[in-house]
Motif scaffolding. Structure first.
Motif, PDB file in Angstrom:
ATOM      1  N   TYR A 109      78.159 150.672  26.716  1.00 40.17           N
ATOM      2  CA  TYR A 109      78.274 150.094  28.054  1.00 40.17           C
ATOM      3  C   TYR A 109      78.205 148.567  28.023  1.00 40.17           C
ATOM      4  O   TYR A 109      78.501 147.909  29.012  1.00 40.17           O
ATOM      5  N   LEU A 110      77.853 148.020  26.866  1.00 40.55           N
ATOM      6  CA  LEU A 110      77.658 146.584  26.747  1.00 40.55           C
ATOM      7  C   LEU A 110      78.577 145.931  25.716  1.00 40.55           C
ATOM      8  O   LEU A 110      79.055 144.823  25.926  1.00 40.55           O
ATOM      9  N   LEU A 111      78.807 146.621  24.610  1.00 40.90           N
ATOM     10  CA  LEU A 111      79.609 146.072  23.509  1.00 40.90           C
ATOM     11  C   LEU A 111      81.032 146.633  23.533  1.00 40.90           C
ATOM     12  O   LEU A 111      81.253 147.750  24.013  1.00 40.90           O
ATOM     13  N   PRO A 112      81.982 145.905  22.973  1.00 44.01           N
ATOM     14  CA  PRO A 112      83.361 146.398  22.894  1.00 44.01           C
ATOM     15  C   PRO A 112      83.460 147.680  22.060  1.00 44.01           C
ATOM     16  O   PRO A 112      82.663 147.900  21.141  1.00 44.01           O
ATOM     17  N   ASP A 113      84.444 148.505  22.390  1.00 45.20           N
ATOM     18  CA  ASP A 113      84.645 149.769  21.675  1.00 45.20           C
ATOM     19  C   ASP A 113      84.796 149.577  20.175  1.00 45.20           C
ATOM     20  O   ASP A 113      84.330 150.399  19.388  1.00 45.20           O
ATOM     21  N   GLU A 114      85.462 148.500  19.752  1.00 53.31           N
ATOM     22  CA  GLU A 114      85.663 148.257  18.321  1.00 53.31           C
ATOM     23  C   GLU A 114      84.322 148.131  17.596  1.00 53.31           C
ATOM     24  O   GLU A 114      84.155 148.609  16.478  1.00 53.31           O
ATOM     25  N   TYR A 115      83.357 147.496  18.233  1.00 50.69           N
ATOM     26  CA  TYR A 115      82.038 147.321  17.620  1.00 50.69           C
ATOM     27  C   TYR A 115      81.293 148.649  17.563  1.00 50.69           C
ATOM     28  O   TYR A 115      80.777 149.035  16.510  1.00 50.69           O
ATOM     29  N   THR A 116      81.207 149.331  18.710  1.00 48.43           N
ATOM     30  CA  THR A 116      80.426 150.568  18.737  1.00 48.43           C
ATOM     31  C   THR A 116      81.062 151.648  17.861  1.00 48.43           C
ATOM     32  O   THR A 116      80.347 152.392  17.191  1.00 48.43           O
ATOM     33  N   HIS A 117      82.382 151.710  17.828  1.00 45.34           N
ATOM     34  CA  HIS A 117      83.056 152.697  16.976  1.00 45.34           C
ATOM     35  C   HIS A 117      82.744 152.428  15.501  1.00 45.34           C
ATOM     36  O   HIS A 117      82.436 153.344  14.741  1.00 45.34           O
ATOM     37  N   THR A 118      82.813 151.170  15.108  1.00 40.49           N
ATOM     38  CA  THR A 118      82.530 150.803  13.716  1.00 40.49           C
ATOM     39  C   THR A 118      81.068 151.062  13.372  1.00 40.49           C
ATOM     40  O   THR A 118      80.749 151.601  12.306  1.00 40.49           O
ATOM     41  N   LEU A 119      80.167 150.716  14.269  1.00 44.47           N
ATOM     42  CA  LEU A 119      78.737 150.872  13.999  1.00 44.47           C
ATOM     43  C   LEU A 119      78.279 152.326  14.014  1.00 44.47           C
ATOM     44  O   LEU A 119      77.225 152.647  13.456  1.00 44.47           O
ATOM     45  N   LYS A 120      79.060 153.211  14.616  1.00 48.46           N
ATOM     46  CA  LYS A 120      78.684 154.635  14.621  1.00 48.46           C
ATOM     47  C   LYS A 120      78.648 155.204  13.209  1.00 48.46           C
ATOM     48  O   LYS A 120      78.020 156.233  12.970  1.00 48.46           O
ATOM     49  N   ALA A 121      79.274 154.534  12.265  1.00 50.89           N
ATOM     50  CA  ALA A 121      79.202 154.962  10.863  1.00 50.89           C
ATOM     51  C   ALA A 121      77.765 154.902  10.347  1.00 50.89           C
ATOM     52  O   ALA A 121      77.426 155.583   9.377  1.00 50.89           O
ATOM     53  N   CYS A 122      76.918 154.119  10.993  1.00 50.88           N
ATOM     54  CA  CYS A 122      75.507 154.024  10.580  1.00 50.88           C
ATOM     55  C   CYS A 122      74.754 155.329  10.812  1.00 50.88           C
ATOM     56  O   CYS A 122      73.664 155.516  10.282  1.00 50.88           O
ATOM     57  N   PHE A 123      75.307 156.235  11.627  1.00 52.06           N
ATOM     58  CA  PHE A 123      74.671 157.533  11.845  1.00 52.06           C
ATOM     59  C   PHE A 123      74.979 158.504  10.716  1.00 52.06           C
ATOM     60  O   PHE A 123      74.281 159.489  10.533  1.00 52.06           O
ATOM     61  N   ASP A 124      76.045 158.262   9.987  1.00 53.68           N
ATOM     62  CA  ASP A 124      76.470 159.147   8.909  1.00 53.68           C
ATOM     63  C   ASP A 124      76.145 158.517   7.560  1.00 53.68           C
ATOM     64  O   ASP A 124      76.203 157.314   7.395  1.00 53.68           O
ATOM     65  N   ASP A 125      75.843 159.344   6.613  1.00 54.90           N
ATOM     66  CA  ASP A 125      75.660 158.892   5.224  1.00 54.90           C
ATOM     67  C   ASP A 125      74.694 157.723   5.097  1.00 54.90           C
ATOM     68  O   ASP A 125      75.031 156.678   4.536  1.00 54.90           O
ATOM     69  N   ALA A 126      73.495 157.901   5.594  1.00 56.70           N
ATOM     70  CA  ALA A 126      72.481 156.866   5.432  1.00 56.70           C
ATOM     71  C   ALA A 126      72.229 156.656   3.944  1.00 56.70           C
ATOM     72  O   ALA A 126      72.299 157.599   3.152  1.00 56.70           O
ATOM     73  N   PRO A 127      71.953 155.432   3.538  1.00 57.32           N
ATOM     74  CA  PRO A 127      71.735 155.168   2.110  1.00 57.32           C
ATOM     75  C   PRO A 127      70.510 155.918   1.589  1.00 57.32           C
ATOM     76  O   PRO A 127      69.539 156.115   2.319  1.00 57.32           O
ATOM     77  N   GLN A 128      70.580 156.352   0.352  1.00 54.69           N
ATOM     78  CA  GLN A 128      69.475 157.074  -0.276  1.00 54.69           C
ATOM     79  C   GLN A 128      68.754 156.165  -1.253  1.00 54.69           C
ATOM     80  O   GLN A 128      69.371 155.376  -1.958  1.00 54.69           O
ATOM     81  N   SER A 129      67.442 156.307  -1.293  1.00 52.52           N
ATOM     82  CA  SER A 129      66.641 155.558  -2.259  1.00 52.52           C
ATOM     83  C   SER A 129      66.808 156.184  -3.636  1.00 52.52           C
ATOM     84  O   SER A 129      67.048 157.390  -3.758  1.00 52.52           O
TER      85      SER A 129
END
Length: 88
Positions: A22-42
């Motif tokens: 609701y605040l950021l452009p779609d390009e930003y939120t779409h790209t950042l949604k990748a942070c929900f998948d494949d979180a880095p492993q220690s």
């Protein structure tokens, strides 16, 4: 990629920003949604260090069995299957 390279709180921040559609452009939120998948492993070495620092021993000393491969990982933690020495 920057959030993944810096890990931890940066991935968490990316996840938070991804929800601000609701605040950021779609390009930003779409790209950042990748942070929900494949979180880095220690690494296994990092996990062993945390066990030594927080629990005072290695996985071999503390657990009857400990799987070094996490079954899940998130921005700030990951989950391993382990059995205590005194459990069945």
């Amino acid at each position: 990629r920057l959030a993944y390279a810096n890990r931890g709180v940066y991935v968490k921040l990316g996840q938070h920003l991804a929800q601000l559609d609701y605040l950021l452009p779609d390009e930003y939120t779409h790209t950042l949604k990748a942070c929900f998948d494949d979180a880095p492993q220690s690494t296994a070495e990092d996990v062993e260090q945390v066990l030594r620092e927080d629990l005072g021993g290695t996985s071999h000393e503390l657990f009857h069995s400990f799987d070094p491969l996490p079954i899940a990982s998130a921005s700030l933690a990951q989950v391993h299957v382990a059995y205590l020495r005194n459990s069945e």
